[in-house]
Design a protein around this motif. Structure first.
Motif, PDB file in Angstrom:
ATOM      1  N   VAL A  83       0.841  -1.194   0.000  1.00 58.89           N
ATOM      2  CA  VAL A  83       0.000   0.000   0.000  1.00 58.89           C
ATOM      3  C   VAL A  83       0.883   1.253   0.000  1.00 58.89           C
ATOM      4  O   VAL A  83       0.653   2.194  -0.759  1.00 58.89           O
ATOM      5  CB  VAL A  83      -0.969  -0.004   1.203  1.00 58.89           C
ATOM      6  CG1 VAL A  83      -1.653   1.354   1.356  1.00 58.89           C
ATOM      7  CG2 VAL A  83      -2.006  -1.107   1.045  1.00 58.89           C
ATOM      8  N   ASP A  84       1.900   1.247   0.847  1.00 56.54           N
ATOM      9  CA  ASP A  84       2.803   2.401   0.918  1.00 56.54           C
ATOM     10  C   ASP A  84       3.524   2.652  -0.408  1.00 56.54           C
ATOM     11  O   ASP A  84       3.791   3.802  -0.757  1.00 56.54           O
ATOM     12  CB  ASP A  84       3.840   2.209   2.028  1.00 56.54           C
ATOM     13  CG  ASP A  84       3.249   2.322   3.420  1.00 56.54           C
ATOM     14  OD1 ASP A  84       2.099   2.808   3.561  1.00 56.54           O
ATOM     15  OD2 ASP A  84       3.927   1.908   4.381  1.00 56.54           O
ATOM     16  N   ALA A  85       3.819   1.589  -1.135  1.00 53.36           N
ATOM     17  CA  ALA A  85       4.546   1.722  -2.397  1.00 53.36           C
ATOM     18  C   ALA A  85       3.636   2.036  -3.587  1.00 53.36           C
ATOM     19  O   ALA A  85       4.121   2.383  -4.661  1.00 53.36           O
ATOM     20  CB  ALA A  85       5.333   0.442  -2.690  1.00 53.36           C
ATOM     21  N   ALA A  86       2.336   1.932  -3.388  1.00 52.14           N
ATOM     22  CA  ALA A  86       1.395   2.160  -4.490  1.00 52.14           C
ATOM     23  C   ALA A  86       1.477   3.608  -4.965  1.00 52.14           C
ATOM     24  O   ALA A  86       1.548   4.542  -4.166  1.00 52.14           O
ATOM     25  CB  ALA A  86      -0.025   1.827  -4.048  1.00 52.14           C
ATOM     26  N   ALA A  87       1.462   3.756  -6.265  1.00 53.22           N
ATOM     27  CA  ALA A  87       1.615   5.082  -6.870  1.00 53.22           C
ATOM     28  C   ALA A  87       0.379   5.954  -6.693  1.00 53.22           C
ATOM     29  O   ALA A  87       0.486   7.177  -6.616  1.00 53.22           O
ATOM     30  CB  ALA A  87       1.943   4.943  -8.353  1.00 53.22           C
ATOM     31  N   VAL A  89      -4.317   5.757  -5.855  1.00 52.43           N
ATOM     32  CA  VAL A  89      -5.460   5.038  -5.309  1.00 52.43           C
ATOM     33  C   VAL A  89      -5.810   3.824  -6.164  1.00 52.43           C
ATOM     34  O   VAL A  89      -6.155   2.757  -5.651  1.00 52.43           O
ATOM     35  CB  VAL A  89      -6.678   5.981  -5.156  1.00 52.43           C
ATOM     36  CG1 VAL A  89      -7.928   5.210  -4.764  1.00 52.43           C
ATOM     37  CG2 VAL A  89      -6.386   7.058  -4.129  1.00 52.43           C
ATOM     38  N   ASN A  90      -5.707   3.968  -7.479  1.00 52.22           N
ATOM     39  CA  ASN A  90      -6.018   2.838  -8.353  1.00 52.22           C
ATOM     40  C   ASN A  90      -5.053   1.675  -8.102  1.00 52.22           C
ATOM     41  O   ASN A  90      -5.456   0.516  -8.136  1.00 52.22           O
ATOM     42  CB  ASN A  90      -5.994   3.269  -9.817  1.00 52.22           C
ATOM     43  CG  ASN A  90      -7.179   4.135 -10.156  1.00 52.22           C
ATOM     44  OD1 ASN A  90      -8.256   3.984  -9.592  1.00 52.22           O
ATOM     45  ND2 ASN A  90      -6.987   5.079 -11.061  1.00 52.22           N
ATOM     46  N   ARG A  93      -6.136  -0.118  -4.998  1.00 51.63           N
ATOM     47  CA  ARG A  93      -7.319  -0.956  -5.256  1.00 51.63           C
ATOM     48  C   ARG A  93      -6.953  -2.292  -5.897  1.00 51.63           C
ATOM     49  O   ARG A  93      -7.695  -3.265  -5.773  1.00 51.63           O
ATOM     50  CB  ARG A  93      -8.309  -0.208  -6.131  1.00 51.63           C
ATOM     51  CG  ARG A  93      -8.990   0.911  -5.403  1.00 51.63           C
ATOM     52  CD  ARG A  93     -10.056   1.571  -6.270  1.00 51.63           C
ATOM     53  NE  ARG A  93     -10.683   2.648  -5.538  1.00 51.63           N
ATOM     54  CZ  ARG A  93     -10.845   3.876  -6.007  1.00 51.63           C
ATOM     55  NH1 ARG A  93     -10.472   4.177  -7.241  1.00 51.63           N
ATOM     56  NH2 ARG A  93     -11.406   4.800  -5.268  1.00 51.63           N
ATOM     57  N   LEU A  94      -5.825  -2.355  -6.585  1.00 52.39           N
ATOM     58  CA  LEU A  94      -5.396  -3.589  -7.247  1.00 52.39           C
ATOM     59  C   LEU A  94      -4.693  -4.560  -6.295  1.00 52.39           C
ATOM     60  O   LEU A  94      -4.462  -5.710  -6.652  1.00 52.39           O
ATOM     61  CB  LEU A  94      -4.472  -3.257  -8.419  1.00 52.39           C
ATOM     62  CG  LEU A  94      -5.132  -2.516  -9.580  1.00 52.39           C
ATOM     63  CD1 LEU A  94      -4.074  -2.115 -10.610  1.00 52.39           C
ATOM     64  CD2 LEU A  94      -6.223  -3.355 -10.211  1.00 52.39           C
ATOM     65  N   ILE A  95      -4.384  -4.114  -5.092  1.00 48.74           N
ATOM     66  CA  ILE A  95      -3.694  -4.987  -4.143  1.00 48.74           C
ATOM     67  C   ILE A  95      -4.692  -6.000  -3.586  1.00 48.74           C
ATOM     68  O   ILE A  95      -5.772  -5.646  -3.109  1.00 48.74           O
ATOM     69  CB  ILE A  95      -3.072  -4.162  -2.988  1.00 48.74           C
ATOM     70  CG1 ILE A  95      -2.010  -3.216  -3.555  1.00 48.74           C
ATOM     71  CG2 ILE A  95      -2.482  -5.075  -1.920  1.00 48.74           C
ATOM     72  CD1 ILE A  95      -1.516  -2.184  -2.559  1.00 48.74           C
TER      73      ILE A  95
END
Length: 103
Positions: A83-87, A89-90, A93-95
């Protein structure tokens, strides 16, 4: 994580509780078993039956519960890192938050 942590484990083909009270009681029993090799206890399995455990079996069960709890915290840490590494919100949501939990 909490649901996976407290759902119980199967050890030596018997299902044991892993809720916080059970973890605490088992930790105390493990300490006593380490100090007294003759120690034994009738431990209540998750389904309600009592299981006679000698000191070695208590230690093995406590260690198995510890490994279980550590594994679910490791899974939570992995997801938090994702989550922290996610670029954006989309990407969050894919995690997949459901797969990979030990239940």
């Amino acid at each position: 994580r909490w649901a996976a942590e407290t759902n119980g484990i199967t050890h030596d083909e018997i299902k044991y509780s892993t809720d916080r009270d059970s973890q605490h009681a088992l930790g105390l029993a493990r300490a006593r078993a380490k100090e007294d090799a003759a120690y034994s206890a009738n431990w209540k399995a998750q389904e309600g039956a009592f299981v006679a455990l000698d000191a070695a079996a208590i230690i093995a069960l406590a260690d198995a519960v510890d490994v279980h709890v550590e594994s679910v915290f490791n899974k939570e840490a992995e997801l938090v890192a994702s989550v922290d590494a996610a670029a954006d919100v989309n990407a969050v949501r894919l995690i997949d938050l459901e797969t990979g939990w030990i239940r």
